[in-house]
Design a protein around this motif. Structure first.
Motif, mmCIF file in Angstrom:
data_model
loop_
_atom_site.group_PDB
_atom_site.id
_atom_site.type_symbol
_atom_site.label_atom_id
_atom_site.label_comp_id
_atom_site.label_asym_id
_atom_site.label_seq_id
_atom_site.Cartn_x
_atom_site.Cartn_y
_atom_site.Cartn_z
ATOM 1 N N ALA A 538 59.311 -17.188 3.748
ATOM 2 C CA ALA A 538 58.316 -18.233 3.486
ATOM 3 C C ALA A 538 57.345 -17.799 2.390
ATOM 4 O O ALA A 538 57.030 -18.573 1.476
ATOM 5 C CB ALA A 538 57.563 -18.549 4.782
ATOM 6 N N ARG A 577 52.158 -25.488 5.758
ATOM 7 C CA ARG A 577 51.877 -24.061 5.936
ATOM 8 C C ARG A 577 50.380 -23.779 6.029
ATOM 9 O O ARG A 577 49.936 -22.898 6.762
ATOM 10 C CB ARG A 577 52.468 -23.263 4.762
ATOM 11 C CG ARG A 577 53.971 -23.044 4.870
ATOM 12 C CD ARG A 577 54.299 -22.398 6.173
ATOM 13 N NE ARG A 577 55.670 -21.943 6.262
ATOM 14 C CZ ARG A 577 56.194 -21.342 7.337
ATOM 15 N NH1 ARG A 577 55.456 -21.147 8.390
ATOM 16 N NH2 ARG A 577 57.436 -20.959 7.364
ATOM 17 N N VAL A 587 51.825 -15.039 4.494
ATOM 18 C CA VAL A 587 52.145 -16.458 4.277
ATOM 19 C C VAL A 587 50.857 -17.260 4.086
ATOM 20 O O VAL A 587 50.772 -18.137 3.219
ATOM 21 C CB VAL A 587 52.966 -17.007 5.463
ATOM 22 C CG1 VAL A 587 53.315 -18.478 5.228
ATOM 23 C CG2 VAL A 587 54.233 -16.200 5.665
#
Length: 1239
Positions: A538, A577, A587
């Motif tokens: 990610a 996200r 991330v």
């Protein structure tokens, strides 16, 4: 009995239990106790523990035995030496036992003990004593032929011992050699294999005589290719050569002319295992002895090219599915025929792999042959990308990647206008091969094997780095391969990571246009990876998405791709996200950064999504974990040329940012100040005044010399706010200015901070009405100088006067109406007899800066004042007046320059200062305004080339250099005449002037200068020492600042340079000093300059040097004068890092001068300086030794082992070496060396 001993006694009692579980648990507990650092055993406990563990080695239960063996490791460091010897004796006795299990346990025990012995480098003699005790018993065990298992175990232990402690066993090396050599003829392959390994380790540690004996034995035992001999014997001898080559190949150089032809012949025999061993031996020879292998490179290359395609069991002619079908159909017929080659017996892949590895060694060790390699090896390797075996294919890719790495242009070549010719040629050949590479890799990018695809990505990434833009026309193929790997949902996530990393690299090297057509294909799998549950994928995908946004929709170019179809998907993926709270830190940070880029580049297309994103950013600012990336993202959004409205968050954001300025976190402070400055520039008028006051209150504490970078950003922000909201500065201007003045008094003030201070001061007086009165500011800046009493207390540093003068000039420039008055006041202060030295210096330096702003003004009075000051008794006043005369004159050449030239002619006593003034005028004036006077200046300067003072000639040379830069085609050819006909001083001045033509930035004179460099370098053959020294200084400047000027000429220059490194007896003379005679070496300065040039060549022209020849002269320098030795010690340390192989070959010869330096004692009664010089020499020699020890094989050298032992036995040297090793956890010192009198 202490508690620890009592506990151990109880464990020992349990170990005698008849219950195996009791024994096991007690032994396990003992293991735990022994692993504690705090445990201390008394003598009785030591004896009992050792006896019990040795007894348990013979336990009936295997698990107890294994645990007892493991206990021996930690026990070695806890008991006295004689107890370790008891353990070793018992284990050696068990090695000869009839019971196989006991022999195995004893072998494991000995290996465990050897592994735990403290290395000899720690000063402990335990390892040496134990090894000596074992060695005799091992040799007898190896020599006996009855039990092969004992032999194998003994050989294993001996090999381990020699690899770790070989140098400590010097007295046994001869007996070990004579014991091991017969084992090469053993009927058992396992014995031969282990003997080969042990001999390799022995070869690295033994003395030269024994190594020669070993090499001669191998040469004589190898039969001629047509002589009858058993294949096994030949195979063993070739394997032994390979082992010796890998472990001690640097010592084989003198024997290669005999060995290589023999190995070449055996390589052509019909035996795949033998071919593999031969190619492995060649690989070792090429790595360790590249120079000596030079004559054999063509033959070895042809053998590698022949055997890299050696695959008798496979047909490569037909392609794709047809080939696979043929292979499958033929399986049954192949099985039916016993005579045909079987895949199970196929060893040819090992030959191909060995050939590929040998080619890798060849490419890495001979960069000088790259043009040839590109034409011969490049196409051959590309053809082998179709290799069927994964292991071999990986090595073929590795060889081609090495070829690409060696082709990388020299460091900094993009900044230099002229790329080295050879590099251009190599890149041109490589560019022609790109289509072939992509054609060969097209199917491989979609191979089932993950390892193959990883190899493809690595190779293509290196190709893109070497040839940026070369993959553009092949983008459909690449994108197809990337998408295939991104969609791979196999168990391994590595391939998706590799595909994303490769894509990110491509976005940095290929143009945006090449990705525009591919975006519909590329974006969906990238967005799918953004949502991947594995955090590494990610984070990498978010980084790729950020690059896609940055590259495809750049801010500084018109957008050619409509973002409308994509912006919704991208913002949704990033928001998904951003909103999640249970993410990995990496991330979170990457999502915030990606969001910043998206809003910065496409904020106008996000519509109503911008405000929620900004509020989310504000939320992340308040979170301690994400505040740093959020600050950076805020700066990006504010920086956007889209003029996004930040009003919804400004009032809340500024106090949060103000609180960050109080945090003791430098990265956060820097990012916050940069963000504040950007916000103030873009949103200045809209900033809430109350919020700005909160921020400004934190700034005075940041304007400090404790952190110059933070201070610079703080001052920049103050200047921005002053221009945007001048009223805000009313409350803080006082505290800020007092801190700023204190900062300006720092002698370490960088130019960037000074420039920021000038900008802030100009902003303060430039607003209407001014924030601070001009006169008040001038007084504030100059008060510390004016208030300082003459010779009262410590004065200000010279640099401070220059800083203050620059600030005064900046204020005058911002207020032109005040400039003339300021200039008049400065002239009065400079003229006043009551002014202190400091006031006069500041007045002249300020006039130098203000004079050009103030216009003509009272020029006549100013000339008189400046001329009078040139006769001042204060050196600082004279220097400042000289500087001012030149700078003021540059602003009014018609009036000042003829006057200055006349003064140089008529005032010989002030000539040096007047020439300094001329130098400043030449540097500060506009080139076009100087051209009418250039001939007069040229004639005047050459009249002073023969001045007896070297300092005067140096200034003249700098002036000539500045003059030539005005009109290079006109003036540079005149140097020829001066070099041919001029007197020695004139010739050295001209060459010194050439040095001032070389800058570290591209300049229009560079192409013309390059055409003359060869002629200027001929001055190295000048009979005059000063001319040669000036030539070396100029050459060093060229090598250091602009190596492209001299790279192509090095073949002719290096012999002349090396000639200057030699001691010339005819330049050494004796001078009588009272009753003593003192030797004076007139050639020392020239030699020192030559060695300094050699050091510079290491940094910028390593590829053009013959390192072996280079090392010959370094060796000579190690025995030269103090100054030369200091230089060569640093060079040796650098060479050990840059090219360890040739250094390793002559390490024994290099150690001797180091040893001589460290053991030399200064005569009693010598002056203090002699002792200090010797201490510095020792320290420098020790640094060189520490660098040599970073080469793994050096530790095995017997001479190095002897020197190390000598250091350990001398407390003074041992302490010195220990301190240097602590300092050199970072790489050894490679501080730049500058010539005295250099620029």
């Amino acid at each position: 009995m202490n508690a620890s001993s009592f506990h151990i006694s109880s464990l020992l009692e349990k170990m005698t239990s008849s219950d195996k579980d009791f024994r096991f648990m007690a032994t396990s507990d003992l293991m735990s106790e022994l692993q504690k650092n705090s445990i201390q055993l008394d003598e009785d406990s030591e004896r009992k523990v050792v006896a019990m563990l040795l007894k348990l080695l013979e336990d009936k239960n295997g698990e107890v035995q294994n645990l007892a063996v493991k206990c021996l490791g930690p026990l070695v460091g806890k008991v006295k030496e004689y107890q370790v010897e008891t353990i070793v004796d018992a284990l050696c006795a068990n090695m000869r036992s009839d019971k196989e299990q006991l022999r195995d346990i004893a072998g494991i025990g000995l290996k465990t003990v050897l592994l735990e012995l403290p290395p000899a480098a720690t000063g402990s003699g335990l390892a040496t004593n134990v090894c000596r005790k074992i060695t005799g018993q091992l040799t007898s065990a190896i020599a006996q032929q009855e039990d092969v298992a004992v032999q194998l175990e003994a050989l294993d232990i001996l090999s381990d011992m020699l690899s770790r402690l070989g140098a400590s066993l010097g007295t046994f090396h001869a007996s070990l050699l004579h014991c091991l050599l017969p084992q090469l003829s053993s009927p058992r392959q396992a014995v031969r294999k282990r003997a080969v390994g042990a001999l390799g380790h022995l070869a690295a540690a033994c003395n030269t005589d024994l190594f020669v004996e070993l090499a001669d034995y191998l040469i004589h035992q190898l039969p001629g290719p047509r002589a009858p001999a058993s294949p096994a014997a030949i195979h063993t001898l070739i394997q032994c050569l390979g082992s010796v080559g890998r472990q001690a190949g640097h010592r084989l150089g003198d024997h290669l002319d005999c060995l290589v032809p023999l190995v070449e012949e055996f390589c052509n025999m019909d035996d795949d295992e033998l071919r593999e061993s031969c190619l492995q031996a060649f690989e070792a020879f090429l790595r360790k002895c590249p120079k000596e292998m030079g004559p054999h490179v063509p033959n070895v290359t042809s053998l590698c090219l022949k055997y890299i395609k050696h695959d008798p069991n496979y047909n490569y002619d037909s392609g794709g599915d047809k080939e696979l079908m043929e292979t499958e159909d033929s399986e049954f017929s192949e099985q039916e025929s016993e005579d045909e080659y079987s895949d199970d017996e196929d060893m040819s892949w090992k030959v191909r792999r060995a050939a590929a590895k040998c080619l890798t060694s060849l490419i890495s060790s001979r960069p000088d042959l790259l043009p040839n390699f590109h034409c011969t090896l490049g196409p051959a390797l590309i053809c082998r990308f179709k290799e069927r075996d994964e292991n071999v294919k990986a090595d073929v890719f590795g060889a081609y990647i090495e070829l690409l790495r060696q082709t990388r242009p020299p460091k900094g070549w993009l900044e230099v206008k002229e790329v080295p010719t050879q590099t251009c040629s190599n890149l041109h050949v490589l560019r022609d091969q790109v289509p072939l590479v992509l054609k060969a890799l097209q199917q491989q990018l979609k191979a089932h094997s993950i390892r193959v695809r990883q190899g493809c990505f690595s190779l293509l990434a290196e190709l893109a780095a070497v040839l940026p833009g070369s993959l553009a026309e092949h983008m459909p193929v690449l994108v197809s391969g990337i998408v295939f790997s991104l969609a791979d949902r196999s168990n391994s996530s590595t391939i998706r990571m590799d595909a994303l990393t490769f894509l990110q690299g491509l976005l940095g090297t290929e143009s945006a246009a090449t990705f525009q057509q591919q975006l519909p294909t590329l974006l969906p799998p990238v967005l799918a990876c953004v949502a991947d549950p594995f955090y590494k994928i990610a984070a990498e995908a978010l980084l790729v998405l950020q690059e896609l946004v940055r590259v495809l929709w750049p801010l500084d170019q018109p957008q050619r791709l409509d973002p409308e179809p994509y912006v919704g998907e991208m913002s949704a993926a990033i928001l998904g996200r951003l909103r999640a709270t249970d993410l990995d830190q990496q991330v979170k940070e990457q999502a915030i950064s990606c969001m910043g880029h998206l809003v910065c580049h496409l904020g106008d297309r996000l519509g109503g999504h911008v405000e929620p994103l900004l509020l989310l950013l504000l939320e992340r600012l308040s979170n301690e974990i994400t505040r740093l990336p959020a600050v950076k993202a805020l700066r990006l959004v504010a920086l956007s040329p889209l003029q996004l409205d930040l009003q919804p968050i400004l009032a809340e954001t500024l106090p949060i940012l103000a609180s960050f300025l109080r945090k003791n976190q430098r990265a956060l402070q820097l990012a916050t100040l940069a963000a504040l400055d950007t916000v103030a520039q873009r949103q200045g008028l809209c900033l809430p005044p109350t919020a700005i006051q909160v921020v400004l209150a934190e700034l005075p504490a940041l304007v400090s010399e404790n952190d110059m970078h933070v201070a610079q950003l703080a001052v920049d922000f103050l200047a921005t706010v002053t221009q945007a909201q001048p009223a805000s500065l009313v409350e803080v201007s006082g505290p800020v200015l007092s801190e700023l003045v204190r900062l300006l008094h720092s002698p370490l003030l960088p130019a960037s901070v000074l420039a920021a201070a000038e900008g802030f001061l100009q902003a303060l007086v430039g607003t209407r009405p001014p924030c601070v009165n001009y006169t008040k500011l001038i007084e504030l800046l100059t008060a510390p100088v004016y208030n300082q009493e003459e010779d009262g207390g410590p004065g200000l540093h010279k640099q401070v006067f220059h800083s203050l003068a620059r600030c005064v000039a900046a204020l005058a420039a911002a207020c032109p109406q005040e400039a003339a008055g300021t200039a008049n006041r400065l002239v009065c202060d400079a003229r006043s007899p009551d002014s202190s030295t400091g006031v006069k210096v500041l007045a002249f330096l300020s006039l130098a800066e203000v004079g050009q702003v103030a216009g003509p003004g009272p020029q006549r009075e100013l000339k008189v004042v400046l001329l009078e000051a040139l006769g001042s008794p204060s050196e600082d006043v004279r220097a400042a007046a000289s500087y001012a005369l030149g700078r003021v004159g540059a602003g009014n050449l018609p009036d000042f320059l003829p006057f200055l030239l006349g003064q140089i002619q008529t005032e010989p006593r002030r000539q040096y200062l007047l020439l300094h003034a001329l130098r400043e005028a030449l540097g500060a004036a506009q080139p076009d305004s100087l051209k009418p006077y250039s001939e007069d200046i040229w004639a005047l300067l050459f009249q002073h080339c023969e001045d007896t003072e070297e300092g005067t000639r140096s200034v003249v040379a700098e002036c000539i250099g500045k003059l030539v830069l005005l009109n290079p085609p006109f003036f540079l050819p005149r140097f020829r005449k001066q070099l041919a006909a001029g007197q020695p001083h004139t010739r050295s001045t001209v060459i010194t002037a050439v040095k001032f033509l070389i800058t570290d930035q591209p300049h229009p004179i560079d192409p013309l200068l390059k055409s003359y460099i060869g002629e200027f370098m001929e001055s190295l053959q000048d009979p005059d020492l000063n001319v040669r020294r000036a030539t070396l200084a100029f050459f060093n400047s060229a090598v250091h600042n602009k190596p492209s000027l001299i790279r192509d000429l090095l073949d002719g220059i290096l012999p002349l340079l090396y000639q200057e490194t030699k001691v010339r007896r005819d330049l050494i003379r004796e001078v009588e000093m009272g009753p003593f005679k003192h030797a004076v070496d007139d050639g020392l300065d020239v030699r020192k300059a030559a060695f300094e040039c050699m050091y510079s060549l290491l940094e910028s022209c390593l590829g053009q040097l013959d390192i072996c020849e280079f090392l010959n002269h370094v060796e000579d320098g190690l025995k030269d004068h103090y100054d030369i030795r200091m230089l060569t010690f640093i060079m040796l340390a650098r060479l050990a890092t840059l090219c360890p192989a040739p250094v390793l070959q002559r390490v024994d010869r290099l150690i001797e001068p180091l040893r001589a330096t460290c053991t030399t004692k200064v005569k009693a009664g010598s002056v203090k300086q002699e002792f200090e010089k010797q201490d510095e020499l020792k320290r420098s020699a020790m640094r060189a030794m520490a660098s040599l020890l970073t080469i793994p094989e050096v530790r095995k050298s017997p001479i190095m082992a002897d020197f190390s032992s000598q250091i350990r036995s001398n407390p003074e040297l041992a302490a010195l070496f220990e301190s240097i090793q602590k300092d050199s956890t970072s790489p050894p010192s490679t501080e730049s060396i500058e010539l005295s009198g250099g620029p």
